[in-house]
Motif scaffolding. Structure first.
Motif, mmCIF file in Angstrom:
data_model
loop_
_atom_site.group_PDB
_atom_site.id
_atom_site.type_symbol
_atom_site.label_atom_id
_atom_site.label_comp_id
_atom_site.label_asym_id
_atom_site.label_seq_id
_atom_site.Cartn_x
_atom_site.Cartn_y
_atom_site.Cartn_z
ATOM 1 N N ARG A 1 6.458 -0.196 0.480
ATOM 2 C CA ARG A 1 7.441 -0.760 1.338
ATOM 3 C C ARG A 1 8.203 0.296 1.693
ATOM 4 O O ARG A 1 8.197 1.305 1.327
ATOM 5 N N TYR B 1 17.162 -4.887 -2.290
ATOM 6 C CA TYR B 1 16.011 -4.409 -2.827
ATOM 7 C C TYR B 1 16.663 -4.273 -4.378
ATOM 8 O O TYR B 1 15.770 -4.490 -5.607
ATOM 9 N N ARG C 1 15.338 -2.777 12.717
ATOM 10 C CA ARG C 1 13.819 -2.787 12.777
ATOM 11 C C ARG C 1 13.550 -2.204 14.068
ATOM 12 O O ARG C 1 12.438 -1.445 14.372
ATOM 13 N N GLU D 1 11.780 -7.963 5.013
ATOM 14 C CA GLU D 1 11.895 -9.076 3.853
ATOM 15 C C GLU D 1 13.319 -9.423 3.519
ATOM 16 O O GLU D 1 13.540 -10.582 3.324
ATOM 17 N N LEU E 1 5.023 -4.857 11.315
ATOM 18 C CA LEU E 1 5.579 -4.739 9.880
ATOM 19 C C LEU E 1 6.807 -5.742 9.881
ATOM 20 O O LEU E 1 7.830 -5.410 10.625
ATOM 21 N N LYS E 2 6.841 -6.683 9.058
ATOM 22 C CA LYS E 2 8.080 -7.508 8.842
ATOM 23 C C LYS E 2 9.057 -7.003 7.907
ATOM 24 O O LYS E 2 8.781 -6.443 6.978
ATOM 25 N N THR F 1 11.428 -3.686 4.106
ATOM 26 C CA THR F 1 10.093 -4.123 4.674
ATOM 27 C C THR F 1 9.322 -5.080 3.714
ATOM 28 O O THR F 1 9.459 -5.068 2.408
ATOM 29 N N GLU F 2 8.310 -5.685 4.309
ATOM 30 C CA GLU F 2 7.170 -6.609 3.380
ATOM 31 C C GLU F 2 6.605 -5.591 2.827
ATOM 32 O O GLU F 2 6.491 -4.230 3.193
ATOM 33 N N GLN F 3 5.492 -6.085 1.827
ATOM 34 C CA GLN F 3 4.583 -4.945 1.080
ATOM 35 C C GLN F 3 3.420 -4.862 1.984
ATOM 36 O O GLN F 3 2.647 -6.141 2.308
ATOM 37 N N ALA F 4 3.075 -3.808 2.489
ATOM 38 C CA ALA F 4 1.994 -3.610 3.361
ATOM 39 C C ALA F 4 1.612 -2.140 3.104
ATOM 40 O O ALA F 4 1.628 -1.333 4.268
#
Length: 428
Positions: free
Chosen positions: A295, A8, A317, A333, A330-331, A260-263
């Motif tokens: 995120r 990140y 995770r 990244e 939630l994925k 994580t992905e952006q959600a």
């Protein structure tokens, strides 16, 4: 030119600058080996005093754990205050704890004074418990305020679960003076200011040999020979063999982090505060929101295995979804690891090995404030301004135990995990 690892922080660098390799014959007052936060803090303080400073970094500034950690800045050390008191007594333990609080303020002041907006500081860190402390957490809060003026707010079970929508948490403490931030952008800003003040910074310039016995120290990189009156080694978990006493005195411990992905909606269903979290489990996690709360940056797990396991993302995770079942979709990244240096006594190692040779390392487990105060007091010692570094003398370069030490550290961590599981089961 070596690159930062994919994480990140490297994806969100604020500025593009880099520094040259060391070349030729170089003379200086002080040569700092290691461009992490401790080395950069010391370089800045010494350069501001007008000293001639050369900083050698084998990769990029803040390339190691300094630039890819959780980004938490709060008082304390990797070991608890009671353990420190048992070793050095209450008076010296109190002085050491106050130094850790000063470390927080050094980081805060640097961000403000240097205008490091790209460090993105966010106030608030919550210590969250997965069991009922039966009043012990309130007692801790009261003692820290009485003895050190450290104000923290107690959170009931309902309050902590309103912030962190998880069935796991029972109570917590929020320290609103603590904060979390972007450590890589911060470290690079320290490097820029050090260079502006006259320090010579060299990247991709690992030390391959050193002669440290005489009055003038000689260090060699692949392309340069540096002659210095004093040498400071601040290499952390990536310490090589140039100072064998230092390398034998700590364990390189790996820790892992994911992004994580952006959600934003899914993230908000679990975490409803900008405060970061330190899970109270001795084998626990730490996490916070980034990118404007869209995120999650989640860290945890430590191991003496210093190579990246393929299942970093899956392991972390699993911890995240175990805490927040609503995040099962939630994925991840990207995931990464970094090496920290841990001494067996779990305190920083700061001092003078012999005349003109200094060390400042072993910040694993609580690095942001301790790198700041460590770099500060060792620079004061080198400059003759104070001898505050001697407060760390009881926590010296104890042998790390070699292979057996690594095995013992891993077994200790596994025992912590087991104890955590038992305590959580009883609380359920």
């Amino acid at each position: 030119m070596s690159a930062y690892i994919d994480c990140y922080y490297s994806r969100t660098l604020a500025t593009p600058e880099s520094y040259p390799r060391a070349e030729g014959r170089i003379r200086t007052d002080i040569c700092i080996v290691g461009g992490g936060l401790a080395g950069l803090t010391a370089a800045l303080k010494l350069a501001r005093r007008g000293r001639s400073v050369v900083l050698l970094e084998a990769q990029r500034v803040a390339w190691g754990a300094s630039g890819r950690n959780g980004g938490f800045v709060s008082a304390g050390y990797a070991t608890g205050l009671s353990t420190i008191e048992h070793r050095v007594g209450p008076d010296q333990a109190g002085e050491l704890y106050r130094l850790s609080m000063e470390g927080v303020e050094i980081v805060r002041r640097n961000i403000a004074d240097l205008g490091i907006t790209e460090a993105q500081p966010v106030p608030g860190i919550v210590k969250a418990l997965r069991y009922d402390s039966r009043g012990a957490l309130r007692q801790t809060r009261d003692r820290m305020e009485r003895d050190f003026g450290l104000r923290q707010r107690h959170l009931s079970g309902d309050e902590v679960r309103a912030m962190f929508v998880s069935p796991k948490y029972r109570e917590g403490l929020v320290d609103e003076q603590a904060f979390h931030f972007h450590p890589l952008n911060y470290g690079r800003a320290l490097a820029r200011e050090s260079a502006r003040c006259g320090a010579a910074i060299y990247e991709n310039s690992g030390v391959v040999s050193a002669e440290l016995e005489g009055p003038r120290k000689i260090l060699r990189t692949a392309g340069a020979q540096i002659e210095a009156e004093q040498v400071l080694v601040t290499t952390g978990g990536y310490t090589g063999a140039i100072l064998p006493d230092l390398k034998r005195s700590f364990l390189p411990i790996a820790t892992y982090v994911l992004l994580t992905e952006q959600a934003p909606d899914l993230v908000r269903s679990a975490i409803r505060t900008s405060a970061a979290v330190l899970d109270d489990r001795r084998a626990g996690d730490y996490y916070r929101l980034v990118d404007g709360g869209t995120r999650i940056l989640w860290g945890g797990r430590i191991t003496t295995r210093t190579t990246d396991p393929r299942n970093i993302a899956a392991l972390l995770r699993r911890e995240m979804v175990g805490t927040y079942p609503q995040l099962s979709g939630l994925k991840v990244e990207v995931a990464w690891s970094g090496l920290m240096s841990y001494a067996r006594h779990l305190m920083p190692q700061i001092g003078q090995l012999r005349p003109g040779v200094w060390f400042c390392t072993a910040f694993g487990g609580h690095g942001m404030n301790t790198t700041a105060i460590g770099g500060t007091v060792i620079a004061e010692g080198i400059g003759g301004d104070s001898d505050r570094y001697r407060l760390f003398a009881p926590f010296g370069l104890d042998w790390n135990g070699g292979v057996l030490g690594r095995a013992a550290a891993q077994l200790t961590y596994w025992s912590y995990q087991a104890a955590d599981a038992v305590r959580e089961y009883r609380a359920s």
